[in-house]
Scaffold this active site. Structure first.
Site, PDB file in Angstrom:
ATOM      1  N   GLY A 102       0.823  -1.200   0.000  1.00 19.74           N
ATOM      2  CA  GLY A 102       0.000   0.000   0.000  1.00 19.74           C
ATOM      3  C   GLY A 102       0.859   1.253   0.000  1.00 19.74           C
ATOM      4  O   GLY A 102       1.972   1.259   0.541  1.00 19.74           O
ATOM      5  N   GLN A 112       2.997   9.890   1.095  1.00 14.65           N
ATOM      6  CA  GLN A 112       4.312   9.252   1.180  1.00 14.65           C
ATOM      7  C   GLN A 112       5.236   9.641   0.031  1.00 14.65           C
ATOM      8  O   GLN A 112       6.448   9.407   0.110  1.00 14.65           O
ATOM      9  CB  GLN A 112       4.160   7.721   1.222  1.00 14.65           C
ATOM     10  CG  GLN A 112       3.499   7.227   2.500  1.00 14.65           C
ATOM     11  CD  GLN A 112       3.393   5.721   2.512  1.00 14.65           C
ATOM     12  OE1 GLN A 112       2.426   5.168   2.023  1.00 14.65           O
ATOM     13  NE2 GLN A 112       4.408   5.049   3.038  1.00 14.65           N
ATOM     14  N   CYS A 135       5.959  -0.203   7.275  1.00 12.15           N
ATOM     15  CA  CYS A 135       5.592   0.909   6.398  1.00 12.15           C
ATOM     16  C   CYS A 135       6.793   1.266   5.523  1.00 12.15           C
ATOM     17  O   CYS A 135       7.924   1.313   6.017  1.00 12.15           O
ATOM     18  CB  CYS A 135       5.200   2.104   7.268  1.00 12.15           C
ATOM     19  SG  CYS A 135       4.731   3.564   6.330  1.00 12.15           S
ATOM     20  N   LEU A 136       6.538   1.542   4.249  1.00 11.72           N
ATOM     21  CA  LEU A 136       7.620   1.944   3.343  1.00 11.72           C
ATOM     22  C   LEU A 136       8.297   3.224   3.814  1.00 11.72           C
ATOM     23  O   LEU A 136       9.456   3.469   3.481  1.00 11.72           O
ATOM     24  CB  LEU A 136       7.065   2.148   1.923  1.00 11.72           C
ATOM     25  CG  LEU A 136       6.564   0.884   1.213  1.00 11.72           C
ATOM     26  CD1 LEU A 136       5.841   1.257  -0.079  1.00 11.72           C
ATOM     27  CD2 LEU A 136       7.712  -0.070   0.935  1.00 11.72           C
ATOM     28  N   HIS A 191      -4.172   1.215   7.899  1.00 16.65           N
ATOM     29  CA  HIS A 191      -2.835   1.809   7.837  1.00 16.65           C
ATOM     30  C   HIS A 191      -2.775   2.918   6.784  1.00 16.65           C
ATOM     31  O   HIS A 191      -2.303   4.030   7.061  1.00 16.65           O
ATOM     32  CB  HIS A 191      -1.842   0.684   7.512  1.00 16.65           C
ATOM     33  CG  HIS A 191      -0.419   1.098   7.340  1.00 16.65           C
ATOM     34  ND1 HIS A 191       0.607   0.568   8.097  1.00 16.65           N
ATOM     35  CD2 HIS A 191       0.170   1.970   6.471  1.00 16.65           C
ATOM     36  CE1 HIS A 191       1.754   1.128   7.706  1.00 16.65           C
ATOM     37  NE2 HIS A 191       1.516   1.968   6.719  1.00 16.65           N
ATOM     38  N   HIS A 222      -2.553   7.273   7.076  1.00 18.01           N
ATOM     39  CA  HIS A 222      -1.563   8.152   6.443  1.00 18.01           C
ATOM     40  C   HIS A 222      -2.196   9.480   6.005  1.00 18.01           C
ATOM     41  O   HIS A 222      -1.559  10.526   6.056  1.00 18.01           O
ATOM     42  CB  HIS A 222      -0.969   7.493   5.194  1.00 18.01           C
ATOM     43  CG  HIS A 222       0.235   6.631   5.451  1.00 18.01           C
ATOM     44  ND1 HIS A 222       1.384   7.110   6.035  1.00 18.01           N
ATOM     45  CD2 HIS A 222       0.481   5.324   5.184  1.00 18.01           C
ATOM     46  CE1 HIS A 222       2.284   6.140   6.118  1.00 18.01           C
ATOM     47  NE2 HIS A 222       1.762   5.034   5.608  1.00 18.01           N
TER      48      HIS A 222
HETATM   49 NI    NI Z   1       2.699   3.140   5.510  1.00 19.58          NI
END
Ligand code: NI
Length: 157
Positions: free
Chosen positions: A46, A51, A88-89, A130, A134
Site C-alpha cells: 500500500g 508518502q 511501512c515503506l 494503515h 496516512h
Molecule cells: Ni505506511
C-alpha cells in the site's frame, strides 16, 4: 509514468493532513499511475500520496491480485480486533504489532469519481486502516498494541 521518491522517517510531510480530491482529471490519473509504479518498485502492498509528498487523499493498494485505487476513502464499518505486525515503506527496516479491527468496510471513489465499496479482513483490514491513517498524518507506530514496541527488521531484510 515514473517512480517517485518515498518520504521516510522524520520527514515532516508524513505528519500532515491530506486534502480531499475534487477534480478527477488527467493529473490525478498520472499521480495514480506513478503511485502504482512506485508501489511495485518498492514491493509494498500500500502507498498513500502523502508518502511521495502529495497531500491529497489518494491511496493505491495491491494485495497481489491487481491494483485498488482509493480516492477520498472512509471506513464506514469495522468489527473485531487483531494484534499483528505492521510495517511501512516510510519507516524502513522497522515493524511493530498494532491493534486494529479484524474487518472493515471502506467507501472510496475510483479514478473517475464513482463511489465503490470494499471490504477486507485480517491483513487486508490492517492495510486499509494503515493507508487511511496516512491521510490524517498518522503512522502505524501511533497505533501500537499495549505493551508493544517498534523493533528493527534490519537483520531480515
Ligand atoms: Ni505506511
Amino acid at each position: 509514468m515514473a517512480i517517485r521518491q518515498i518520504r521516510v522517517d522524520d520527514d515532516p510531510v508524513l505528519r500532515k493532513k491530506s486534502r480531499p480530491v475534487e477534480v478527477f482529471d488527467e493529473r490525478l490519473h498520472l499521480l495514480l499511475d506513478d503511485m502504482r509504479d512506485t508501489l511495485t518498485k518498492s514491493q509494498g502492498i500500500g502507498l498513500a500520496a502523502v508518502q511521495i509528498g502529495i497531500l491529497r487523499r489518494v491511496v493505491v493498494i495491491n494485495f497481489g491480485d491487481g491494483f485498488i485505487e482509493l480516492i477520498n476513502p472512509e471506513i464506514i464499518e469495522s468489527s473485531g480486533e487483531q494484534r499483528e505486525d505492521e510495517a511501512c515503506l516510510s519507516l524502513p527496516h522497522k515493524a511493530g504489532k498494532t491493534l486494529r479491527p479484524m474487518s472493515v468496510k471502506v467507501r472510496a471513489q475510483n479514478r473517475d469519481g464513482n463511489w465503490c465499496l470494499y471490504s477486507g479482513k485480517e491483513l487486508h483490514a490492517r492495510c486499509f486502516c494503515h493507508e487511511l491513517d496516512h491521510l490524517d498524518g498518522k503512522l502505524y507506530i501511533d497505533s501500537l498494541a499495549p505493551g508493544e514496541k517498534v523493533y528493527s527488521t534490519r537483520d531480515y531484510d
